[in-house]
Design a protein around this motif. Structure first.
Motif, PDB file in Angstrom:
ATOM      1  N   SER A  73       0.828  -1.218   0.000  1.00 55.49           N
ATOM      2  CA  SER A  73       0.000   0.000   0.000  1.00 55.49           C
ATOM      3  C   SER A  73       0.857   1.259   0.000  1.00 55.49           C
ATOM      4  O   SER A  73       0.544   2.238  -0.691  1.00 55.49           O
ATOM      5  N   ARG A  74       1.944   1.234   0.763  1.00 54.98           N
ATOM      6  CA  ARG A  74       2.809   2.410   0.848  1.00 54.98           C
ATOM      7  C   ARG A  74       3.479   2.681  -0.498  1.00 54.98           C
ATOM      8  O   ARG A  74       3.573   3.835  -0.937  1.00 54.98           O
ATOM      9  N   ALA A  75       3.963   1.625  -1.171  1.00 56.70           N
ATOM     10  CA  ALA A  75       4.609   1.801  -2.472  1.00 56.70           C
ATOM     11  C   ALA A  75       3.618   2.342  -3.504  1.00 56.70           C
ATOM     12  O   ALA A  75       3.977   3.182  -4.341  1.00 56.70           O
ATOM     13  N   ILE A  76       2.389   1.857  -3.445  1.00 52.20           N
ATOM     14  CA  ILE A  76       1.362   2.344  -4.373  1.00 52.20           C
ATOM     15  C   ILE A  76       1.085   3.823  -4.130  1.00 52.20           C
ATOM     16  O   ILE A  76       1.027   4.629  -5.073  1.00 52.20           O
ATOM     17  N   GLU A  77       0.965   4.196  -2.863  1.00 52.00           N
ATOM     18  CA  GLU A  77       0.614   5.576  -2.518  1.00 52.00           C
ATOM     19  C   GLU A  77       1.780   6.533  -2.733  1.00 52.00           C
ATOM     20  O   GLU A  77       1.618   7.607  -3.328  1.00 52.00           O
ATOM     21  N   VAL A  78       2.971   6.152  -2.267  1.00 53.38           N
ATOM     22  CA  VAL A  78       4.115   7.075  -2.278  1.00 53.38           C
ATOM     23  C   VAL A  78       4.842   7.082  -3.617  1.00 53.38           C
ATOM     24  O   VAL A  78       5.284   8.137  -4.095  1.00 53.38           O
ATOM     25  N   LEU A  79       4.972   5.900  -4.231  1.00 55.65           N
ATOM     26  CA  LEU A  79       5.781   5.766  -5.444  1.00 55.65           C
ATOM     27  C   LEU A  79       4.950   5.605  -6.705  1.00 55.65           C
ATOM     28  O   LEU A  79       5.501   5.605  -7.808  1.00 55.65           O
ATOM     29  N   ASN A  80       3.637   5.434  -6.533  1.00 56.83           N
ATOM     30  CA  ASN A  80       2.777   5.106  -7.669  1.00 56.83           C
ATOM     31  C   ASN A  80       3.320   3.879  -8.393  1.00 56.83           C
ATOM     32  O   ASN A  80       3.379   3.820  -9.617  1.00 56.83           O
ATOM     33  N   TRP A  81       3.725   2.893  -7.593  1.00 54.63           N
ATOM     34  CA  TRP A  81       4.353   1.680  -8.125  1.00 54.63           C
ATOM     35  C   TRP A  81       3.583   0.451  -7.716  1.00 54.63           C
ATOM     36  O   TRP A  81       3.131   0.326  -6.566  1.00 54.63           O
ATOM     37  N   SER A  82       3.448  -0.466  -8.629  1.00 58.82           N
ATOM     38  CA  SER A  82       2.985  -1.822  -8.345  1.00 58.82           C
ATOM     39  C   SER A  82       3.531  -2.719  -9.447  1.00 58.82           C
ATOM     40  O   SER A  82       3.820  -2.252 -10.555  1.00 58.82           O
ATOM     41  N   PRO A  83       3.729  -4.005  -9.175  1.00 55.73           N
ATOM     42  CA  PRO A  83       4.312  -4.894 -10.184  1.00 55.73           C
ATOM     43  C   PRO A  83       3.392  -5.067 -11.384  1.00 55.73           C
ATOM     44  O   PRO A  83       2.170  -5.090 -11.252  1.00 55.73           O
ATOM     45  N   LYS A  84       4.002  -5.197 -12.555  1.00 52.69           N
ATOM     46  CA  LYS A  84       3.260  -5.329 -13.816  1.00 52.69           C
ATOM     47  C   LYS A  84       3.405  -6.703 -14.455  1.00 52.69           C
ATOM     48  O   LYS A  84       2.534  -7.130 -15.209  1.00 52.69           O
ATOM     49  N   VAL A  85       4.518  -7.395 -14.200  1.00 49.50           N
ATOM     50  CA  VAL A  85       4.816  -8.648 -14.895  1.00 49.50           C
ATOM     51  C   VAL A  85       4.144  -9.813 -14.172  1.00 49.50           C
ATOM     52  O   VAL A  85       4.395 -10.058 -12.991  1.00 49.50           O
ATOM     53  N   GLU A  86       3.282 -10.520 -14.883  1.00 49.87           N
ATOM     54  CA  GLU A  86       2.633 -11.706 -14.331  1.00 49.87           C
ATOM     55  C   GLU A  86       3.663 -12.813 -14.126  1.00 49.87           C
ATOM     56  O   GLU A  86       4.638 -12.923 -14.873  1.00 49.87           O
ATOM     57  N   ARG A  87       3.422 -13.650 -13.106  1.00 51.52           N
ATOM     58  CA  ARG A  87       4.395 -14.695 -12.792  1.00 51.52           C
ATOM     59  C   ARG A  87       4.604 -15.650 -13.971  1.00 51.52           C
ATOM     60  O   ARG A  87       5.738 -16.072 -14.233  1.00 51.52           O
ATOM     61  N   ALA A  88       3.553 -15.995 -14.696  1.00 50.43           N
ATOM     62  CA  ALA A  88       3.696 -16.910 -15.834  1.00 50.43           C
ATOM     63  C   ALA A  88       4.647 -16.336 -16.878  1.00 50.43           C
ATOM     64  O   ALA A  88       5.494 -17.058 -17.428  1.00 50.43           O
ATOM     65  N   GLU A  89       4.538 -15.031 -17.125  1.00 48.72           N
ATOM     66  CA  GLU A  89       5.417 -14.380 -18.103  1.00 48.72           C
ATOM     67  C   GLU A  89       6.849 -14.317 -17.600  1.00 48.72           C
ATOM     68  O   GLU A  89       7.803 -14.654 -18.311  1.00 48.72           O
ATOM     69  N   GLY A  90       7.021 -13.879 -16.348  1.00 50.14           N
ATOM     70  CA  GLY A  90       8.362 -13.756 -15.788  1.00 50.14           C
ATOM     71  C   GLY A  90       9.061 -15.091 -15.650  1.00 50.14           C
ATOM     72  O   GLY A  90      10.267 -15.207 -15.900  1.00 50.14           O
ATOM     73  N   MET A  91       8.306 -16.122 -15.273  1.00 49.89           N
ATOM     74  CA  MET A  91       8.913 -17.441 -15.105  1.00 49.89           C
ATOM     75  C   MET A  91       9.328 -18.033 -16.445  1.00 49.89           C
ATOM     76  O   MET A  91      10.343 -18.744 -16.527  1.00 49.89           O
ATOM     77  N   LYS A  92       8.582 -17.746 -17.491  1.00 49.41           N
ATOM     78  CA  LYS A  92       8.971 -18.240 -18.819  1.00 49.41           C
ATOM     79  C   LYS A  92      10.308 -17.641 -19.241  1.00 49.41           C
ATOM     80  O   LYS A  92      11.200 -18.345 -19.730  1.00 49.41           O
ATOM     81  N   ILE A  93      10.473 -16.329 -19.020  1.00 49.08           N
ATOM     82  CA  ILE A  93      11.735 -15.664 -19.352  1.00 49.08           C
ATOM     83  C   ILE A  93      12.878 -16.236 -18.516  1.00 49.08           C
ATOM     84  O   ILE A  93      13.978 -16.510 -19.018  1.00 49.08           O
ATOM     85  N   THR A  94      12.613 -16.433 -17.231  1.00 52.17           N
ATOM     86  CA  THR A  94      13.635 -16.936 -16.315  1.00 52.17           C
ATOM     87  C   THR A  94      14.053 -18.358 -16.675  1.00 52.17           C
ATOM     88  O   THR A  94      15.250 -18.697 -16.674  1.00 52.17           O
ATOM     89  N   TYR A  95      13.083 -19.189 -17.015  1.00 55.73           N
ATOM     90  CA  TYR A  95      13.375 -20.567 -17.408  1.00 55.73           C
ATOM     91  C   TYR A  95      14.228 -20.606 -18.675  1.00 55.73           C
ATOM     92  O   TYR A  95      15.193 -21.375 -18.767  1.00 55.73           O
ATOM     93  N   GLU A  96      13.898 -19.762 -19.646  1.00 56.89           N
ATOM     94  CA  GLU A  96      14.680 -19.715 -20.885  1.00 56.89           C
ATOM     95  C   GLU A  96      16.116 -19.281 -20.603  1.00 56.89           C
ATOM     96  O   GLU A  96      17.060 -19.773 -21.220  1.00 56.89           O
ATOM     97  N   TYR A  97      16.273 -18.361 -19.637  1.00 57.80           N
ATOM     98  CA  TYR A  97      17.627 -17.933 -19.256  1.00 57.80           C
ATOM     99  C   TYR A  97      18.406 -19.113 -18.685  1.00 57.80           C
ATOM    100  O   TYR A  97      19.559 -19.363 -19.080  1.00 57.80           O
ATOM    101  N   PHE A  98      17.818 -19.846 -17.760  1.00 60.24           N
ATOM    102  CA  PHE A  98      18.524 -20.959 -17.146  1.00 60.24           C
ATOM    103  C   PHE A  98      18.830 -22.061 -18.168  1.00 60.24           C
ATOM    104  O   PHE A  98      19.883 -22.694 -18.112  1.00 60.24           O
ATOM    105  N   LYS A  99      17.913 -22.280 -19.096  1.00 61.81           N
ATOM    106  CA  LYS A  99      18.157 -23.288 -20.133  1.00 61.81           C
ATOM    107  C   LYS A  99      19.341 -22.913 -21.022  1.00 61.81           C
ATOM    108  O   LYS A  99      20.005 -23.781 -21.581  1.00 61.81           O
ATOM    109  N   SER A 100      19.593 -21.610 -21.161  1.00 59.92           N
ATOM    110  CA  SER A 100      20.664 -21.146 -22.045  1.00 59.92           C
ATOM    111  C   SER A 100      22.045 -21.251 -21.420  1.00 59.92           C
ATOM    112  O   SER A 100      23.054 -21.065 -22.100  1.00 59.92           O
ATOM    113  N   LEU A 101      22.115 -21.532 -20.114  1.00 53.67           N
ATOM    114  CA  LEU A 101      23.407 -21.596 -19.437  1.00 53.67           C
ATOM    115  C   LEU A 101      24.211 -22.802 -19.893  1.00 53.67           C
ATOM    116  O   LEU A 101      23.664 -23.818 -20.322  1.00 53.67           O
TER     117      LEU A 101
END
Length: 328
Positions: free
Chosen positions: A281-309
């Protein structure tokens, strides 16, 4: 050109911060002793005229020539495997390192942001966790070396703000994930993905009913940047409030990786928090910030990164020999 010092620059969050400040047109000075950081995370920046790197331990005296406008203190072991192996260094970077950097900020008249953590709440008795909750932390438990180092960071930072009038910011960072995480650092996401890629069963501690809330790195960096540029002095939670049990998350990983691994259960580590969910609540009020990336999207990117190692990284169980860092 504004100048910023980022400690822990070769680490997961530190390297992404370097990228962000370069993108914003800053002159970036990275600093890291490379205990847990990896120079590969920032080597793409070495060719730039507005980036330089200091291989230095912030628990020793810190000197940076020239002016500094901002300091971001992200130097610290951040995974249980690391801070349980180097407990003394973990405490020193939270205490001596923070003291040194606050002194540097005072000398340079720079604004400083410190990377605190949701671990200051310990195994919380309130849910979700808001910034006015004081926490439930064992000072003498094995995780206390990390929890109390971060709590001290907050205390000395506020003391410098109140006594010296220093411009300070405190980010309480919740579980964050994305590219450049170390595959074998013991945190939930790289642990699960590493096991899946190696064809191993996924290890869940306890019965898996404990919860975590995972924030994608791009969202985390945006929240940190906004906090640094704000006028807000009190701590701010930066994290994703979408909560999931560890057991449900393990099943999510199996679906993501399209593997048929089983889930095996092991005893819960000492002082492992049962619930972790930020009240933002404080971040939303003070910073006008909240997360935008859904976990399914972020995890797909992260998995592809680990696969590339490289496969050697996938098979590597230990990152470094930490013994030398506990001798002093």
């Amino acid at each position: 050109m504004k100048r910023v010092l980022i400690t822990g620059a070769a680490g997961f969050l530190g390297s992404h911060l370097c990228d962000r400040f370069i993108k914003e047109g800053f002159y970036v000075i990275g600093m890291d002793n490379l205990i847990t950081g990896d120079q590969k995370n920032i080597e793409h920046l070495f060719k730039l005229e507005n980036f330089e790197f200091y291989h230095h331990d912030v628990t020793k005296f810190v000197h940076v020539p020239g002016k500094l406008d901002y300091i971001l203190h992200f130097a610290s072991p951040a995974s249980p495997i690391d801070y349980l192996k180097i407990p003394i260094q973990t405490l020193k970077v939270g205490a001596l390192g923070t003291h040194n950097l606050l002194g540097l900020a005072k000398e340079k008249n720079a604004r400083i942001l410190i990377a605190s953590t949701s671990e200051v709440y310990g195994d919380p008795l309130v849910h979700p966790q808001s910034e006015d909750y004081y926490g439930n932390v064992s000072t003498i438990g094995p995780r206390g070396v990390y929890d109390e180092a971060k709590r001290f960071m907050e205390s000395i930072t506020m003391a410098y703000h109140r006594f010296h009038g220093l411009e300070t910011r405190i980010a309480r960072i919740f579980n964050t994930y994305g590219p450049r995480m170390r595959l074998n650092d013991g945190r939930v996401i790289p642990a699960f993905i590493g096991q899946a890629l190696r064809g191993e069963d996924l290890t869940v501690f306890g019965d898996g009913s404990q919860t975590r809330s995972f924030c994608y790195v791009d969202d985390q960096i945006e929240g940190i940047f906004r906090l640094l540029m704000s006028d807000y002095v009190e701590p701010v939670n930066i994290g994703n409030p979408e909560e999931i049990t560890i057991l449900d998350f393990a099943e999510e990983i199996i679906r993501l990786t399209q593997t048929d691994q089983k889930i095996v259960f092991k005893p819960l580590p000492v002082d492992d928090p049962m619930q972790r969910q930020p009240d933002i609540s404080r971040a939303i009020e003070v910073l006008n910030w909240s997360p935008k990336v859904e976990r399914a999207e972020g995890m797909k990117i992260t998995y592809e990164y680990f696969k590339s190692l490289d496969k050697s990284e996938l098979l590597k169980k230990e990152h470094k020999d930490f013994s030398v860092y506990n001798t002093r």
